[in-house]
Design a protein around this motif. Structure first.
Motif, PDB file in Angstrom:
ATOM      1  N   LEU A 186       0.838  -1.209   0.000  1.00  0.00           N
ATOM      2  CA  LEU A 186       0.000   0.000   0.000  1.00  0.00           C
ATOM      3  C   LEU A 186       0.872   1.257   0.000  1.00  0.00           C
ATOM      4  N   GLU A 187       1.959   1.197   0.739  1.00  0.00           N
ATOM      5  CA  GLU A 187       2.848   2.362   0.811  1.00  0.00           C
ATOM      6  C   GLU A 187       3.434   2.685  -0.567  1.00  0.00           C
ATOM      7  N   GLN A 188       3.862   1.639  -1.267  1.00  0.00           N
ATOM      8  CA  GLN A 188       4.444   1.863  -2.595  1.00  0.00           C
ATOM      9  C   GLN A 188       3.390   2.354  -3.585  1.00  0.00           C
ATOM     10  N   ASN A 189       2.215   1.736  -3.557  1.00  0.00           N
ATOM     11  CA  ASN A 189       1.149   2.163  -4.471  1.00  0.00           C
ATOM     12  C   ASN A 189       0.732   3.604  -4.209  1.00  0.00           C
ATOM     13  N   LEU A 190       0.638   3.934  -2.936  1.00  0.00           N
ATOM     14  CA  LEU A 190       0.252   5.288  -2.556  1.00  0.00           C
ATOM     15  C   LEU A 190       1.298   6.295  -3.028  1.00  0.00           C
ATOM     16  N   ALA A 191       2.568   5.930  -2.866  1.00  0.00           N
ATOM     17  CA  ALA A 191       3.638   6.832  -3.308  1.00  0.00           C
ATOM     18  C   ALA A 191       3.542   7.045  -4.808  1.00  0.00           C
ATOM     19  N   SER A 192       3.229   5.981  -5.531  1.00  0.00           N
ATOM     20  CA  SER A 192       3.161   6.127  -6.984  1.00  0.00           C
ATOM     21  C   SER A 192       1.959   6.977  -7.397  1.00  0.00           C
ATOM     22  N   VAL A 193       0.821   6.816  -6.718  1.00  0.00           N
ATOM     23  CA  VAL A 193      -0.345   7.666  -7.024  1.00  0.00           C
ATOM     24  C   VAL A 193      -0.046   9.125  -6.645  1.00  0.00           C
ATOM     25  N   ARG A 194       0.598   9.326  -5.523  1.00  0.00           N
ATOM     26  CA  ARG A 194       0.934  10.706  -5.131  1.00  0.00           C
ATOM     27  C   ARG A 194       1.860  11.352  -6.161  1.00  0.00           C
ATOM     28  N   ARG A 195       2.795  10.562  -6.708  1.00  0.00           N
ATOM     29  CA  ARG A 195       3.671  11.112  -7.758  1.00  0.00           C
ATOM     30  C   ARG A 195       2.868  11.461  -9.000  1.00  0.00           C
ATOM     31  N   ARG A 196       1.949  10.578  -9.388  1.00  0.00           N
ATOM     32  CA  ARG A 196       1.119  10.862 -10.574  1.00  0.00           C
ATOM     33  C   ARG A 196       0.303  12.138 -10.374  1.00  0.00           C
ATOM     34  N   VAL A 197      -0.267  12.284  -9.191  1.00  0.00           N
ATOM     35  CA  VAL A 197      -1.076  13.481  -8.907  1.00  0.00           C
ATOM     36  C   VAL A 197      -0.198  14.731  -8.965  1.00  0.00           C
ATOM     37  N   ALA A 198       0.997  14.641  -8.366  1.00  0.00           N
ATOM     38  CA  ALA A 198       1.884  15.809  -8.339  1.00  0.00           C
ATOM     39  C   ALA A 198       2.304  16.195  -9.749  1.00  0.00           C
ATOM     40  N   ARG A 199       2.629  15.185 -10.549  1.00  0.00           N
ATOM     41  CA  ARG A 199       3.056  15.453 -11.921  1.00  0.00           C
ATOM     42  C   ARG A 199       1.912  16.080 -12.723  1.00  0.00           C
ATOM     43  N   ALA A 228      -0.636  17.756 -11.568  1.00  0.00           N
ATOM     44  CA  ALA A 228      -0.913  19.110 -11.074  1.00  0.00           C
ATOM     45  C   ALA A 228       0.108  20.088 -11.639  1.00  0.00           C
ATOM     46  N   GLU A 229       1.364  19.692 -11.603  1.00  0.00           N
ATOM     47  CA  GLU A 229       2.393  20.595 -12.124  1.00  0.00           C
ATOM     48  C   GLU A 229       2.190  20.851 -13.606  1.00  0.00           C
ATOM     49  N   ALA A 230       1.839  19.818 -14.348  1.00  0.00           N
ATOM     50  CA  ALA A 230       1.602  19.988 -15.793  1.00  0.00           C
ATOM     51  C   ALA A 230       0.454  20.963 -16.044  1.00  0.00           C
ATOM     52  N   ALA A 231      -0.492  21.019 -15.106  1.00  0.00           N
ATOM     53  CA  ALA A 231      -1.647  21.908 -15.277  1.00  0.00           C
ATOM     54  C   ALA A 231      -1.410  23.265 -14.608  1.00  0.00           C
ATOM     55  N   GLY A 232      -0.200  23.469 -14.084  1.00  0.00           N
ATOM     56  CA  GLY A 232       0.097  24.726 -13.403  1.00  0.00           C
ATOM     57  C   GLY A 232      -0.671  24.887 -12.108  1.00  0.00           C
ATOM     58  N   ARG A 233      -0.960  23.763 -11.447  1.00  0.00           N
ATOM     59  CA  ARG A 233      -1.733  23.817 -10.210  1.00  0.00           C
ATOM     60  C   ARG A 233      -0.890  23.307  -9.046  1.00  0.00           C
ATOM     61  N   ASP A 234      -1.278  23.694  -7.832  1.00  0.00           N
ATOM     62  CA  ASP A 234      -0.567  23.264  -6.637  1.00  0.00           C
ATOM     63  C   ASP A 234      -0.999  21.839  -6.281  1.00  0.00           C
ATOM     64  N   PRO A 235      -0.053  20.893  -6.269  1.00  0.00           N
ATOM     65  CA  PRO A 235      -0.423  19.506  -5.940  1.00  0.00           C
ATOM     66  C   PRO A 235      -1.123  19.388  -4.577  1.00  0.00           C
ATOM     67  N   LYS A 236      -0.792  20.288  -3.667  1.00  0.00           N
ATOM     68  CA  LYS A 236      -1.411  20.217  -2.332  1.00  0.00           C
ATOM     69  C   LYS A 236      -2.897  20.573  -2.373  1.00  0.00           C
ATOM     70  N   ALA A 237      -3.325  21.188  -3.464  1.00  0.00           N
ATOM     71  CA  ALA A 237      -4.743  21.548  -3.585  1.00  0.00           C
ATOM     72  C   ALA A 237      -5.577  20.368  -4.080  1.00  0.00           C
ATOM     73  N   ILE A 238      -4.927  19.226  -4.293  1.00  0.00           N
ATOM     74  CA  ILE A 238      -5.670  18.059  -4.781  1.00  0.00           C
ATOM     75  C   ILE A 238      -5.665  16.965  -3.712  1.00  0.00           C
ATOM     76  N   THR A 239      -6.859  16.534  -3.357  1.00  0.00           N
ATOM     77  CA  THR A 239      -7.023  15.505  -2.325  1.00  0.00           C
ATOM     78  C   THR A 239      -7.184  14.144  -2.984  1.00  0.00           C
ATOM     79  N   ILE A 240      -6.454  13.171  -2.463  1.00  0.00           N
ATOM     80  CA  ILE A 240      -6.642  11.795  -2.925  1.00  0.00           C
ATOM     81  C   ILE A 240      -7.598  11.105  -1.956  1.00  0.00           C
ATOM     82  N   THR A 241      -8.764  10.719  -2.446  1.00  0.00           N
ATOM     83  CA  THR A 241      -9.694   9.916  -1.650  1.00  0.00           C
ATOM     84  C   THR A 241      -9.446   8.464  -2.044  1.00  0.00           C
ATOM     85  N   VAL A 242      -9.031   7.656  -1.108  1.00  0.00           N
ATOM     86  CA  VAL A 242      -8.738   6.259  -1.428  1.00  0.00           C
ATOM     87  C   VAL A 242     -10.025   5.443  -1.280  1.00  0.00           C
TER      88      VAL A 242
END
Ligand SMILES: *Cc1c(COP(=O)(O)O)cnc(C)c1O
Length: 238
Positions: free
Chosen positions: A12-25, A27-41
């Protein structure tokens, strides 16, 4: 902790890290703050023991889509500080019960649910957060996934916003199966612009799942609902 629980935690830790990286990437591509996006599991079909591991790994928002399973899991996890999102189809005779334990109901898709949710929310300290689920099915297509039709959205949104025990906090949507998510979420942007002009405080947009979170974030999602990419393939229903 048993060896099996240890292995699950690492997974779960590895999967979560990979999803968090995808979200961050994304967000950055869209010029948005990754912290403004919530991951609901989305923990549907998975045991409360997984919810515990997720909470320990820093997950604060979890999603369930079946009433009975959700009731049981919320009870088993009562000692954890989590926000429970109800994201599933809702029968009107269960609406009040769901309002008793959910922190957010994301699947409000018809007027008939409003009074039951409101009644169930009366005992809460504050109003119950609700998202209106809007259908992104291409106009005229027969097979509907859940969601209010765009033409009926304004009336439903106003009914939620006007209810004293409900708080309209935004929109939820699921991209239709088999359609390019960029096209579907593209339609959502226009719907949401109009919605926000009437309900400027309701800025939540819950859109995007394991397969299409990048597209959803590019189109303004503030919340993504991720199941399989964190927990793995869901067990077959017995
Ligand atoms: C199951 C479910 C999800 C998660 O889907 P994955 O493809 O497993 O990420 C998201 N939203 C809703 C409404 C769901 O029912």
């Amino acid at each position: 902790m048993t060896a099996a629980a240890d292995a699950r935690r690492v997974e779960l830790e590895q999967n979560l890290a990979s999803v968090r990286r995808r979200v961050a990437r994304a967000a950055e591509a869209a010029g948005r703050d990754p912290k403004a996006i919530t991951i609901t599991v989305v923990t549907k079909f998975f045991p409360a023991s997984d919810v515990r591991l997720l909470a320990d790994l820093g997950v604060a928002d979890v999603g369930e889509n079946r009433h009975q399973e959700a009731v049981d899991k919320v009870a088993e996890c009562a000692d954890l500080t989590l926000r429970w999102h109800y994201i599933g189809g809702l029968q009107s005779n269960k609406a009040a019960a769901v309002a008793g334990y959910a922190d957010v109901v994301e699947s409000v898709d018809r007027l008939k649910l409003v009074s039951g949710l409101g009644r169930g929310a009366e005992q809460r300290e504050g109003p119950l957060e609700c998202l209106v689920q809007v259908s992104l099915d291409p106009p005229g297509c027969g097979a509907q996934r859940a969601g209010v039709l765009p033409e009926d959205l304004p009336r439903l949104a106003t009914a939620v916003a006007d209810h004293p025990h409900l708080l309209l906090s935004g929109l939820m949507a699921v991209a239709p199966l088999g359609e390019d998510p960029d096209r579907a979420f593209g339609r959502l942007v226009g719907l949401r612009d109009f919605f926000l002009s009437e309900h400027p405080q309701a800025g939540v947009l819950s859109a995007g799942m394991s397969e299409d979170l990048e597209s959803a974030i590019a189109h303004g999602a503030t919340h993504v609902r991720i199941g399989r990419a964190v927990l793995g393939e869901r067990p077959v229903i017995k």
